[in-house]
Write a protein that holds these residues in place. Structure first.
Motif, PDB file in Angstrom:
ATOM      1  N   UNK B  38      22.117  80.475  66.895  1.00 29.87           N
ATOM      2  CA  UNK B  38      21.109  79.466  66.552  1.00 29.87           C
ATOM      3  C   UNK B  38      20.929  79.305  64.891  1.00 29.87           C
ATOM      4  N   UNK B  40      23.299  80.278  62.695  1.00 34.46           N
ATOM      5  CA  UNK B  40      24.353  79.730  62.433  1.00 34.46           C
ATOM      6  C   UNK B  40      24.480  77.843  62.552  1.00 34.46           C
ATOM      7  N   UNK B  41      23.867  77.536  63.564  1.00 34.83           N
ATOM      8  CA  UNK B  41      23.707  76.111  63.749  1.00 34.83           C
ATOM      9  C   UNK B  41      22.916  75.484  62.801  1.00 34.83           C
ATOM     10  N   UNK B  42      21.855  76.237  62.404  1.00 31.29           N
ATOM     11  CA  UNK B  42      20.590  75.598  61.427  1.00 31.29           C
ATOM     12  C   UNK B  42      21.143  75.521  60.041  1.00 31.29           C
ATOM     13  N   UNK B  44      24.371  75.327  59.139  1.00 35.23           N
ATOM     14  CA  UNK B  44      25.419  74.153  59.211  1.00 35.23           C
ATOM     15  C   UNK B  44      24.609  72.900  59.082  1.00 35.23           C
ATOM     16  N   UNK B  45      23.499  72.741  59.868  1.00 36.16           N
ATOM     17  CA  UNK B  45      22.685  71.459  60.022  1.00 36.16           C
ATOM     18  C   UNK B  45      22.055  71.122  58.527  1.00 36.16           C
ATOM     19  N   UNK B  48      24.970  69.948  56.362  1.00 35.19           N
ATOM     20  CA  UNK B  48      25.354  68.590  56.842  1.00 35.19           C
ATOM     21  C   UNK B  48      24.449  67.573  56.357  1.00 35.19           C
ATOM     22  N   UNK B  49      22.971  67.889  56.519  1.00 33.72           N
ATOM     23  CA  UNK B  49      22.111  67.002  56.046  1.00 33.72           C
ATOM     24  C   UNK B  49      22.066  66.790  54.568  1.00 33.72           C
ATOM     25  N   UNK B  59      18.159  59.068  54.752  1.00 31.53           N
ATOM     26  CA  UNK B  59      17.086  59.019  53.957  1.00 31.53           C
ATOM     27  C   UNK B  59      16.529  60.277  53.354  1.00 31.53           C
ATOM     28  N   UNK B  61      13.540  61.291  53.339  1.00 34.57           N
ATOM     29  CA  UNK B  61      12.419  61.811  54.109  1.00 34.57           C
ATOM     30  C   UNK B  61      13.265  62.855  55.394  1.00 34.57           C
ATOM     31  N   UNK B  62      14.370  62.161  55.934  1.00 28.50           N
ATOM     32  CA  UNK B  62      14.986  62.924  56.791  1.00 28.50           C
ATOM     33  C   UNK B  62      15.664  64.271  56.435  1.00 28.50           C
ATOM     34  N   UNK B  65      12.661  66.824  55.734  1.00 26.86           N
ATOM     35  CA  UNK B  65      12.202  67.160  56.928  1.00 26.86           C
ATOM     36  C   UNK B  65      13.183  68.280  57.724  1.00 26.86           C
ATOM     37  N   UNK B  66      14.356  67.795  57.504  1.00 25.44           N
ATOM     38  CA  UNK B  66      15.692  68.488  58.474  1.00 25.44           C
ATOM     39  C   UNK B  66      15.652  69.909  57.708  1.00 25.44           C
ATOM     40  N   UNK B  69      12.574  72.176  58.454  1.00 25.47           N
ATOM     41  CA  UNK B  69      12.881  72.770  59.629  1.00 25.47           C
ATOM     42  C   UNK B  69      13.814  73.734  59.759  1.00 25.47           C
TER      43      UNK B  69
END
Lengths: 406, 111
Positions: B38, B40-42, B44-45, B48-49, B59, B61-62, B65-66, B69
């Motif tokens: 998990x 690792x996944x966050x 990478x997220x 990528x974001x 955007x 804002x995204x 927030x990402x 998070x």
């Protein structure tokens, strides 16, 4: 010509209305975690839902009753009480997850936390139900929902291998790791595909639209093709997640992660298309769920009902969907992670399927209601097998998922 | 074109993920493995974001927030230290400092 148009519109609305929070969440998570490995679960659920939707339309056409209404008349209120209570509870959770998903789409677009959107979205939902007719609710949102076809386009743009997709759809495989999570996702996908509100809504819609026996064939064509093409979108979500998120090691635990899946196919449009798909599909599903639940309440207690009636002519029906939306909004305001809520709602849906489906199957084989249009043995066997298998698997998978056993 | 871009995109994410995994090499059970996956996944997220934000594909804002998070999830996971670079990325995006975001991402990719 008129029939052909009706068939065409029916198929289009079934396609546009197929995807909801359940399908998006379960498919995105399945594709990101197991690649194409769970395509078969969508196929299994689709076979069952085609039978159930066709039956619910045929039942309304031949008997002139909705399913809930007929169960109450045939078996009495006590027989209906338990399935009604459980279905309402699950519908409430599913409505909260649909509302939550719309709010998350707005959060992703604006950065404002999803809880802040709960009340405005709920008011918009309620207002539309208050003023709109059944056709506007059903066809309007479903036509907008055609945006979800972007997932199918993405499959082609990303160059998925058709033979591999076909094999994964027809031949279930069991992974060597994370079997409990795999099983949980499989039953959640089946629960999302065979959502009871879908066929309860369909049968009430057939009565609202005053279908007669000339609709028997269109009903069969719409149920089969509409659900089949709709399921193709669910499968496309799995494939896109498998091609874009899985290779990166992104596991979808949250819509923030799922929102990345269309970008490799469409660039900046990918993000916008994902948000539009999530918001429109889930808003449409929330409308249908609110109506389906109000239909069920009104038909259980014998109230006046009908989306085409002015609210004052079906006051208790209107109060039912108002209350339903209000309680679901409170669940969203509580701040529960909408994706987790969705996955558990879908798994619980699989558990309660026999409660909703069995009384309905009994009616479908009752010549008092169905005359010469009773079910074939084949369709009875297929539905009973899939529904019971899913319920048993869900009973095993939910505790395993909750307590983290692998 | 698509896959090449995405491979490059994930490069920094993979590095950060590798860092997460390396930090936790000491023996771990199933539960720990799931938590690491998990994390690792966050991570990478988050990368990528930030990459997609640099390209104007998502955007601000995204992205904010990402990353917020992702930092929260990493902070409560098995390796809270992994939240730090993600938090720095978020702060740079908050300031709309593209050069800093680019530098942080290359640092992660080179790290």
């Amino acid at each position: 010509m008129k029939r052909l148009l009706a068939i065409g519109l029916g198929i289009v609305t079934s396609i546009g209305g197929f995807l909801d929070a359940g399908s998006i969440a379960t498919s995105a998570q399945a594709g990101a975690a197991f690649g194409y490995g769970l395509l078969w679960a969508v196929a299994l659920g689709t076979v069952c839902v085609i039978f159930l939707v066709e039956m619910s339309g045929r039942f309304a056409i031949v008997s002139g009753h909705t399913i809930t209404d007929a169960i109450r008349k045939r078996f009495g209120f006590p027989a209906l009480a338990a399935p009604f209570a459980v279905t309402m509870l699950v519908n409430l959770l599913v409505l909260a997850s649909e509302l939550g998903a719309v709010c998350v789409a707005l959060e992703l677009a604006t950065g404002i936390p999803f809880q802040f959107w709960a009340v405005p979205v709920a008011i918009a939902l309620w207002l539309l139900l208050w003023v709109a007719t059944f056709d506007v609710v059903e066809e309007g949102t479903a036509l907008l929902g055609l945006v979800t076809l972007c997932f199918v386009v993405a499959v082609f743009k990303l160059g998925a291998e058709p033979a591999e997709l076909m094999r994964a759809t027809l031949v279930p495989t069991l992974p060597t790791e994370e079997r409990a999570h795999y099983l949980f996702l499989a039953v959640s996908i089946v629960g999302a595909t065979i959502a009871p509100y879908l066929f309860l809504f369909y049968s009430s819609g057939a009565i609202e639209d005053k279908w007669d026996k000339s609709y028997l064939l269109p009903n069969r064509v719409v149920a089969t093709l509409g659900m089949l093409f709709g399921a193709a979108i669910s499968m496309a979500v799995i494939v896109v997640a498998a091609l874009t998120l899985k290779p990166q090691g992104v596991r979808v635990e949250d819509y923030h992660q799922a929102a990345l899946m269309l970008i490799p196919a469409f660039g900046h449009w990918g993000f916008k298309l994902f948000l539009a798909s999530l918001a429109i599909a889930c808003f449409g599903a929330a409308l249908e769920l609110s109506l389906a639940s109000a239909y069920a309440a009104a038909q259980t207690f014998g109230w006046n009902w009908g989306e085409d009636l002015k609210p004052r002519r079906a006051a208790r029906f209107s109060v039912a969907y108002t209350g339903f939306i209000a309680v679901a909004t409170l669940i969203v305001l509580a701040g529960v992670n909408p994706m987790k809520l969705t996955l558990f709602s879908m798994a619980i849906t699989a558990v309660i399927l026999p409660l909703t489906v069995l009384p309905f199957l009994l009616l479908m084989n009752d010549r008092i209601y169905m005359k010469d249009h009773v079910n074939s043995r084949f369709s009875n066997v297929v539905v009973v097998l899939i529904v019971f298998l899913s319920a048993v698997l869900a009973l095993v998978a939910i505790p395993l998922e909750m307590f983290g056993s692998q | 074109m698509l896959s090449t871009d995405y491979d490059a995109n994930s490069h920094a994410g993979m590095r950060l993920a590798a860092l997460v995994v390396l930090l936790a090499l000491a023996g771990c059970g199933d539960q720990r493995a799931a938590e690491l996956e998990s994390a690792n996944s966050w991570s990478v997220t988050a990368v990528l974001a930030a990459r997609h934000w640099l390209r104007g594909e998502v955007p601000s804002a995204y992205a904010r927030r990402t990353l917020k998070r992702a930092a929260e999830e990493l902070a409560k996971g098995p390796l809270p230290g992994a939240a730090q670079p993600v938090e720095e990325l978020r702060a740079a995006i908050e300031r709309r400092d593209r050069a800093e975001v680019r530098a942080l991402l290359s640092e992660l990719a080179g790290g």
